[in-house]
Scaffold this motif. Sequence first.
Motif, mmCIF file in Angstrom:
data_model
loop_
_atom_site.group_PDB
_atom_site.id
_atom_site.type_symbol
_atom_site.label_atom_id
_atom_site.label_comp_id
_atom_site.label_asym_id
_atom_site.label_seq_id
_atom_site.Cartn_x
_atom_site.Cartn_y
_atom_site.Cartn_z
ATOM 1 N N LYS A 179 51.378 74.127 7.155
ATOM 2 C CA LYS A 179 51.123 74.206 8.240
ATOM 3 C C LYS A 179 51.380 75.780 8.954
ATOM 4 O O LYS A 179 51.669 76.511 7.538
ATOM 5 N N MET A 203 48.721 69.242 9.392
ATOM 6 C CA MET A 203 49.988 67.873 10.805
ATOM 7 C C MET A 203 49.100 68.918 12.241
ATOM 8 O O MET A 203 47.377 69.363 11.497
ATOM 9 N N SER A 204 48.868 68.358 13.290
ATOM 10 C CA SER A 204 48.096 68.392 14.229
ATOM 11 C C SER A 204 48.377 69.299 14.426
ATOM 12 O O SER A 204 49.794 70.363 14.598
ATOM 13 N N LYS A 205 47.556 69.866 15.276
ATOM 14 C CA LYS A 205 47.750 71.351 15.909
ATOM 15 C C LYS A 205 48.841 72.222 16.810
ATOM 16 O O LYS A 205 49.564 71.108 17.914
ATOM 17 N N ARG A 206 49.184 73.254 16.438
ATOM 18 C CA ARG A 206 50.202 73.862 17.202
ATOM 19 C C ARG A 206 50.005 75.260 16.884
ATOM 20 O O ARG A 206 48.526 76.006 15.966
ATOM 21 N N HIS A 242 40.631 74.009 11.110
ATOM 22 C CA HIS A 242 40.952 72.169 11.029
ATOM 23 C C HIS A 242 42.311 71.549 10.976
ATOM 24 O O HIS A 242 43.127 72.673 10.444
ATOM 25 N N ASN A 243 42.867 71.001 11.642
ATOM 26 C CA ASN A 243 44.123 69.818 11.197
ATOM 27 C C ASN A 243 43.646 68.570 11.384
ATOM 28 O O ASN A 243 43.248 67.560 11.813
ATOM 29 N N ILE A 244 44.487 67.965 9.834
ATOM 30 C CA ILE A 244 44.977 66.663 9.918
ATOM 31 C C ILE A 244 46.101 65.764 9.987
ATOM 32 O O ILE A 244 47.187 66.764 9.978
ATOM 33 N N ASP A 245 46.509 65.038 11.139
ATOM 34 C CA ASP A 245 47.888 65.358 11.766
ATOM 35 C C ASP A 245 48.473 63.936 10.432
ATOM 36 O O ASP A 245 48.263 62.497 10.830
ATOM 37 N N THR A 246 48.980 64.468 9.679
ATOM 38 C CA THR A 246 49.455 63.384 8.362
ATOM 39 C C THR A 246 50.718 62.420 8.419
ATOM 40 O O THR A 246 51.008 61.938 8.245
ATOM 41 N N SER A 273 51.075 61.057 11.246
ATOM 42 C CA SER A 273 50.567 60.263 11.938
ATOM 43 C C SER A 273 50.430 58.746 10.726
ATOM 44 O O SER A 273 49.554 57.580 11.340
#
Length: 396
Positions: free
Chosen positions: A31, A62-65, A78-82, A84
């Motif tokens: 992050k 993690m998701s986009k912030r 790039h974002n991977i929402d771990t 989820s």
Amino acid sequence: NSRHFSSTIFVNLSKIKIVENSKKILLVYYKLFKPGGVAKVLTNLANSLSEEGYTVEILLLMSKRDHFYPLNSNIKVHNIDTFSHWAWKICEFNVKYLRFVPKIRNINAYIYHIGVFLMLRSWMRKNHQNYDTIISAWYKLSSFLALNKKASKKTIAWEHVTYQTGGILFNDILRRYYKNLKGIVCINSPAIEYYKQFNRTYFIPNIIGEPFENQPEISLENKENLISFVGRLDREKNAIALLEIFKESKIHTDWKLQIIGDGSERKNLEQFVEKNQLQDRVIFYGTKTSEEILKLLRRSKIFGFTSLKEALPTVLLEAMFCGNAIISYNCNYGPSDIVKNNSGFLIDVNNKEDFIQKLEMLTNSDEKLEKMMENAFKEAQKWKQNEILKKWQEII
């Protein structure tokens, strides 16, 4: 003919540089939305490489912030929402219903990273071929990438914590797979000796960069009687020891301590200040941007650091660029790589008496303090971005 030959060489060299800088680089971390040492130096490196003409992208788990530190607009994220993944759902269940289980937090950390491993592996299978070099900014992620046959040979493990971190799984089992990587970048001397058993190792300090490294020197008379601390307010950073030292020191009451940062220990620190009636001499600033920290450090004369464990504390360098004399615990690892040539004092960890003695010496002698401040500023110039960036470019 000679002019034509020279022009041809110049044009060809220019083309070579463009080809070199056309390489695509991916940096991998968790992050960037919160302040922190790794987030800051990763942002600095990404921005610096982008400015050199490289195509730089970042993968965050993690998701986009929004990012805390300014990131060059040319850098794609790039974002991977771990969070989820089903592994995190198990962690949430454990927190809600199994809090009574001993070490449930540690267990959850391992479960969560099962999801991280699976999602990172899946993303790399689809995308690794788009990059010439992958730089992993955390040992757990480096371990996972070392297990990936296609991505490992182009991956550099960028180590930011002591090599003793990781426990049985990451330290004793997975770290041996670092042999599969392109190389390992270390930020302190002891780490070099440890990691060279696995692979090629390189010593590359963190980039401090702007706004710190191009500041003009500031004289003693243009500063205030301030001692500074910058860092997370948690037990590892040990700011309570600096408060105790400040309270017990026999220094003039016009000296104040400014504490910049936030964390789980802040309430305890504030209670200590109130209990010992230091409210008029200790200032808590909370989380600040780099520009705000710069202004605060340029006002102060001394930087006090009582951390119990480090890899390379960049805050020491930021303070030195701002002309602060350093008094620091000589913890493992990093301070001894930075504080040299009479730029400050290295104190054995938990030796408060020695720390107090050095603090009293500097606050009672403008001559000694000014000389040490000058030495700190000169020593900081060796850590400028250009030389550090050259080392990264050689590996890339």
